[in-house]
Design an enzyme around this catalytic site. Structure first.
Site, PDB file in Angstrom:
ATOM      1  N   ARG A  80       4.770  -4.626   0.833  1.00 37.67           N
ATOM      2  CA  ARG A  80       3.885  -5.971   0.181  1.00 37.67           C
ATOM      3  C   ARG A  80       4.193  -7.147   0.781  1.00 37.67           C
ATOM      4  O   ARG A  80       5.071  -7.639   0.966  1.00 37.67           O
ATOM      5  CB  ARG A  80       4.530  -5.927  -1.550  1.00 37.67           C
ATOM      6  CG  ARG A  80       6.074  -6.418  -1.432  1.00 37.67           C
ATOM      7  CD  ARG A  80       6.514  -6.061  -3.035  1.00 37.67           C
ATOM      8  NE  ARG A  80       6.562  -5.032  -3.367  1.00 37.67           N
ATOM      9  CZ  ARG A  80       7.661  -4.334  -4.074  1.00 37.67           C
ATOM     10  NH1 ARG A  80       8.560  -4.992  -4.782  1.00 37.67           N
ATOM     11  NH2 ARG A  80       7.735  -2.976  -4.495  1.00 37.67           N
ATOM     12  N   ASP A 110       1.120   0.379   2.444  1.00 37.82           N
ATOM     13  CA  ASP A 110       2.184   0.955   1.717  1.00 37.82           C
ATOM     14  C   ASP A 110       2.890   1.394   2.715  1.00 37.82           C
ATOM     15  O   ASP A 110       2.794   2.215   3.545  1.00 37.82           O
ATOM     16  CB  ASP A 110       1.510   1.913   0.696  1.00 37.82           C
ATOM     17  CG  ASP A 110       2.660   2.331  -0.330  1.00 37.82           C
ATOM     18  OD1 ASP A 110       2.414   1.675  -1.330  1.00 37.82           O
ATOM     19  OD2 ASP A 110       3.494   3.052   0.011  1.00 37.82           O
ATOM     20  N   SER A 123       9.273  -2.145   0.809  1.00 36.20           N
ATOM     21  CA  SER A 123       8.108  -1.965   0.669  1.00 36.20           C
ATOM     22  C   SER A 123       7.294  -2.930   1.609  1.00 36.20           C
ATOM     23  O   SER A 123       7.829  -3.733   2.388  1.00 36.20           O
ATOM     24  CB  SER A 123       7.651  -2.695  -0.778  1.00 36.20           C
ATOM     25  OG  SER A 123       6.427  -3.129  -0.933  1.00 36.20           O
ATOM     26  N   ASP A 146      -3.620   3.624  -7.588  1.00 36.35           N
ATOM     27  CA  ASP A 146      -2.500   4.421  -8.152  1.00 36.35           C
ATOM     28  C   ASP A 146      -1.458   3.678  -8.646  1.00 36.35           C
ATOM     29  O   ASP A 146      -0.729   4.268  -9.424  1.00 36.35           O
ATOM     30  CB  ASP A 146      -2.413   5.290  -7.065  1.00 36.35           C
ATOM     31  CG  ASP A 146      -1.795   4.567  -5.815  1.00 36.35           C
ATOM     32  OD1 ASP A 146      -2.122   3.339  -5.582  1.00 36.35           O
ATOM     33  OD2 ASP A 146      -1.561   5.227  -4.651  1.00 36.35           O
ATOM     34  N   HIS A 147      -1.323   2.384  -8.279  1.00 31.04           N
ATOM     35  CA  HIS A 147      -0.083   1.648  -8.581  1.00 31.04           C
ATOM     36  C   HIS A 147      -0.195   0.830 -10.118  1.00 31.04           C
ATOM     37  O   HIS A 147       0.471   1.257 -11.054  1.00 31.04           O
ATOM     38  CB  HIS A 147       0.219   0.580  -7.692  1.00 31.04           C
ATOM     39  CG  HIS A 147       1.075   1.194  -6.480  1.00 31.04           C
ATOM     40  ND1 HIS A 147       0.506   2.216  -5.635  1.00 31.04           N
ATOM     41  CD2 HIS A 147       2.171   0.711  -6.031  1.00 31.04           C
ATOM     42  CE1 HIS A 147       1.115   2.366  -4.571  1.00 31.04           C
ATOM     43  NE2 HIS A 147       2.207   1.683  -4.795  1.00 31.04           N
ATOM     44  N   ARG A 205      13.153   5.622  -4.145  1.00 28.72           N
ATOM     45  CA  ARG A 205      13.959   4.209  -4.087  1.00 28.72           C
ATOM     46  C   ARG A 205      14.691   4.140  -5.446  1.00 28.72           C
ATOM     47  O   ARG A 205      14.268   4.250  -6.438  1.00 28.72           O
ATOM     48  CB  ARG A 205      12.746   3.043  -3.962  1.00 28.72           C
ATOM     49  CG  ARG A 205      12.302   3.126  -2.420  1.00 28.72           C
ATOM     50  CD  ARG A 205      11.529   1.726  -2.445  1.00 28.72           C
ATOM     51  NE  ARG A 205      11.072   1.866  -0.985  1.00 28.72           N
ATOM     52  CZ  ARG A 205       9.963   1.476  -0.240  1.00 28.72           C
ATOM     53  NH1 ARG A 205       9.148   0.769  -1.136  1.00 28.72           N
ATOM     54  NH2 ARG A 205       9.738   1.526   0.916  1.00 28.72           N
TER      55      ARG A 205
HETATM   56  C1  MIC Z   1       6.718   0.788  -3.205  1.00 32.68           C
HETATM   57  O1  MIC Z   1       6.877   1.820  -3.225  1.00 32.68           O
HETATM   58  O2  MIC Z   1       7.446  -0.382  -3.330  1.00 32.68           O
HETATM   59  C2  MIC Z   1       5.194   0.240  -3.267  1.00 32.68           C
HETATM   60  C3  MIC Z   1       5.022  -0.380  -4.597  1.00 32.68           C
HETATM   61  O3  MIC Z   1       4.581   1.400  -3.030  1.00 32.68           O
HETATM   62  C4  MIC Z   1       5.175  -0.563  -2.080  1.00 32.68           C
HETATM   63  C5  MIC Z   1       3.867  -1.283  -2.160  1.00 32.68           C
HETATM   64  C6  MIC Z   1       3.673  -2.401  -3.070  1.00 32.68           C
HETATM   65  O4  MIC Z   1       4.428  -3.199  -3.171  1.00 32.68           O
HETATM   66  O5  MIC Z   1       2.698  -2.577  -3.382  1.00 32.68           O
HETATM   67  C7  MIC Z   1       5.189  -0.019  -0.731  1.00 32.68           C
HETATM   68  O6  MIC Z   1       6.190   0.757  -0.602  1.00 32.68           O
HETATM   69  O7  MIC Z   1       4.984  -0.498   0.240  1.00 32.68           O
HETATM   70 FE1  SF4 Z   2       3.714   4.722  -5.514  1.00 28.47          FE
HETATM   71 FE2  SF4 Z   2       5.323   3.611  -3.774  1.00 28.47          FE
HETATM   72 FE3  SF4 Z   2       6.257   5.065  -5.777  1.00 28.47          FE
HETATM   73 FE4  SF4 Z   2       5.055   5.965  -3.740  1.00 28.47          FE
HETATM   74  S1  SF4 Z   2       6.975   5.044  -3.690  1.00 28.47           S
HETATM   75  S2  SF4 Z   2       5.002   6.503  -5.895  1.00 28.47           S
HETATM   76  S3  SF4 Z   2       3.398   4.604  -3.208  1.00 28.47           S
HETATM   77  S4  SF4 Z   2       5.212   3.161  -6.017  1.00 28.47           S
END
Ligand code: MIC
Ligand code: SF4
Length: 644
Positions: A537, A119, A535, A64-65, A379
């Site tokens: 990550r 995530d 995140s 999905d990313h 975010r």
């Molecule tokens: C995000 O919202 O920052 C992400 C991308 O979903 C991350 C995961 C990632 O960095 O791959 C998260 O929230 O953990």
């Molecule tokens: Fe995707 Fe992270 Fe954004 Fe949710 S917050 S839509 S999991 S990138």
């Protein structure tokens, strides 16, 4: 003494430790999820652990990313995840099926079960009464292999919701109010439970909007009771049989209580560049806007988009505004297509995107220079949109749609009579984009396909006897993982290539950092409070590991990032006296003598700043298990050693 909802689930899943606040507990994990941006690493790690089949009740790999395929990298990674999933017993949600959290809530979430996901927004599952937590990929790999997931036993916060929301005020405004009250640090070490008569006025997708954004409080997770509303939702998803009631005991004890009168809330926005910088739309006033994005795992449910469609129907998006909409799942998208609402969105001039994270992670739709963008996301960290000076405001779908029509911040209450959208009695159920894993007896027939973008896990080494290293970087408070390891369309395809992605580490703060750190060979990063918020990550730990970072010394850490540092074998240190932060400068020579022996024996640790000629007392605060992980050089080495 009675139990809270979370305590009841913890008690049922406790593998080690006691439910004593602040102590380490190990939990049995029933379900896991991964997404593609963290999934490649998680599955490489799972392979490295060497367990042939997942031992969870259900593990799902979502794509999905990284869905923008501007080169071979993302497509290669998807193929790797698809084949590795098939072989090892993991269900595979194909690209196009939707955002992991939305799909998991619809199709797989079960009240009372534990879920960890690579995530940070995995707590979305709290909307359906799961104990759902974000974790690093390595923790998810270990849980897939049947290992426990360790957390510090959190405090319990009860948020009492009184009354009922006024027309045009929505679930997003509730969580924005909680963020306003508690701040992005307020939830650290806590589980947030929602209670009170207001709970039953909220549908499961609305509850999930609230638990999703509990991640922005820094909370371990958030959870709602499982009640008749939950049952109705599961019934409409054709899964009523998994429902069970969950509520806290009358005499459950909470460490903190907050009360919110829903009827008093107004439409709000989190202003740049922090989710807790909350103001009412009225306070912001009718400022001109440039872009509106609707979607993300926070606000892309059927209810959200039906409300947006009703607002846009027969109207035209303001000429000064670009409106992008990404439905959260194929189920949502398909239902909108079949009931005509998609036609209303298209007719009004919305730019419809595939159901994926998209603009939320900077995968396209970056706003114009200094552009004001209203987003229904969770975010608004600096630079996350892909436009360095973009001004991102987080709002409800109702506020987003109303403002898209007028071209200025618009309080949806000015739209007149509220739109009444009800949850359907039956959602459209078609799981044809979820691929079943192969039977265990046939797993050898599956070849795992790896593209050239997939590079091995960086080299780790056991904790050195002493650390002698310079401070390669000094940063301030609330450093996010988007500062440490930026995402976006250009960098995300490098998620399975640590040497390449490391070249972008901390470049938001200091473009020379990767080069400097590599030249130094070994170094220490110094930071302020809530370091690593955001995140899950693990790249925010693996890139520093690759660049030679041995320790991170800060005023305080965010939960998942601290765990990721430990998993990567990087020593997490905090100042005993926060004022000492001011005494260290970038470039200072730092020595931590006999650190291995001190960590082993749990003795006090001192950082000598040789440049300044001073000594600074620091805390390391490791449990027996995390101490052994650090000594081994990270969780992978530790797990391999313990499996021997
Ligand atoms: C995000 O919202 O920052 C992400 C991308 O979903 C991350 C995961 C990632 O960095 O791959 C998260 O929230 O953990
Ligand atoms: Fe995707 Fe992270 Fe954004 Fe949710 S917050 S839509 S999991 S990138």
């Amino acid at each position: 003494m009675g139990y809270t909802i979370a305590q009841k689930i913890i008690k049922e899943h406790l593998l080690s430790g006691e439910m004593k606040v602040g102590t380490d507990i190990g939990l049995k994990i029933d379900q896991t999820l991964t997404q593609d941006a963290t999934g490649t690493m998680a599955y490489l790690e799972f392979e490295a652990i060497g367990v042939p089949r997942v031992k969870t009740e259900k593990s799902v790999a979502y794509i999905d990313h990284n869905t923008l395929q501007t080169g071979f990298e993302n497509a290669d990674d998807h193929r790797f995840i698809q084949t590795v999933a098939k072989k090892h017993g993991i269900w595979f949600s194909r690209p196009g099926n939707g955002i992991c959290h939305q799909v998991h809530l619809e199709r797989f979430g079960i009240p009372g079960k534990t879920l960890i996901g690579s995530d940070s927004h995995t707590p979305t599952g709290g909307g359906i009464g799961m104990l759902a937590m974000g974790a690093g990929g390595l923790d998810v790999a270990v849980a897939m292999g049947g290992g426990a997931y360790y957390i510090t036993m959190p405090k319990m916060v009860r948020v009492n919701l009184l009354g009922k929301l006024s027309p045009w005020v929505s679930a997003k405004d509730i969580i924005l109010e909680v963020l306003r009250i508690m701040s992005v640090k307020g939830g650290v070490g806590k589980i947030i439970e929602y209670a009170g008569e207001g709970v039953k006025t909220l549908t499961v997708p609305e509850r999930a909007t609230i638990t999703n954004m509990g991640a922005e409080l820094g909370a371990t997770t958030s959870i709602f009771p499982s009640d008749d509303v939950t049952r109705e939702f599961l019934k409409a998803q054709g899964r009523e049989e998994v429902w069970k009631e969950l509520k806290s005991d009358e005499d459950a004890v909470y460490d903190e209580e907050i009360t919110i009168d829903l009827s008093k809330l107004a439409p709000m926005a989190a202003c740049p560049h922090s989710p807790d910088n909350v103001k009412t739309i009225e306070e912001i006033g009718p400022q001109k806007i440039d872009q509106v994005c609707i979607g993300s795992c926070t606000n892309s449910s059927y209810l959200d988009l039906m409300r947006v469609a009703a607002i846009l129907k027969g109207k035209t998006v303001h000429p000064g505004v670009s409106l992008a909409i990404a439905p959260g799942s194929k189920q949502v998208y398909n239902m909108l297509a079949l009931n005509g609402a998609l036609g209303d969105l298209i007719g009004a001039g919305a730019r419809i995107l595939e159901c994926a994270c998209g603009p939320c992670i900077g995968m396209g739709q970056s706003p114009n220079s200094a552009g004001i963008s209203l987003r229904t996301f969770n975010r608004n960290f600096l630079g996350r949109s892909g436009t360095k000076d973009g001004q991102i405001y987080l709002v409800s779908p109702e506020t987003a749609a109303a403002s898209a029509l007028t071209g200025v911040f618009t309080d949806p209450r000015t739209l007149g009579d509220a739109v009444e959208i009800k949850l359907p009695e039956k959602f459209l159920i078609n799981d044809n984009m979820v691929v079943e894993p192969i039977k265990e007896s046939k797993m050898d027939e599956v070849e795992v396909l790896r593209g050239p973008n997939i590079k091995p896990f960086p080299k780790t080494s056991p904790l050195d006897g002493s650390i002698d290293a310079s401070c390669s970087l000094k940063v301030g408070d609330n450093i996010t993982t988007d500062h440490i390891m930026p995402a976006g369309a250009k960098i995300l395809p490098l998620r399975s290539n640590i040497p390449a992605i490391s070249q972008h580490c901390f470049t938001v703060c200091d473009k020379d950092f990767p080069q400097r750190a590599l030249e130094l060979g070994k170094s220490v990063i110094v930071g302020g409070s809530n370091y690593g918020q955001g995140s899950s990550r693990e790249h925010a730990a693996l890139a520093p590991l690759y660049l030679g970072v041995k320790a991170v010394l800060v005023k305080s850490f965010a939960r998942i990032h601290r765990a990721n540092l430990i998993n990567a074998g990087i020593l997490p240190l905090t100042f005993v006296n926060a004022d000492d932060y001011d005494r260290i400068d970038q470039g200072d020579e730092l020595v931590i003598e006999n650190v291995r022996a001190k960590v082993t024996n749990g003795e006090p640790i001192v950082v000598k700043d040789v440049t300044k000629g001073i000594e600074i007392a620091v805390d390391c605060d490791l449990t027996e298990r995390t101490r052994d992980i650090i000594l081994a050089g990270g969780l992978l080495d530790y797990t391999r050693e313990s499996n021997k």
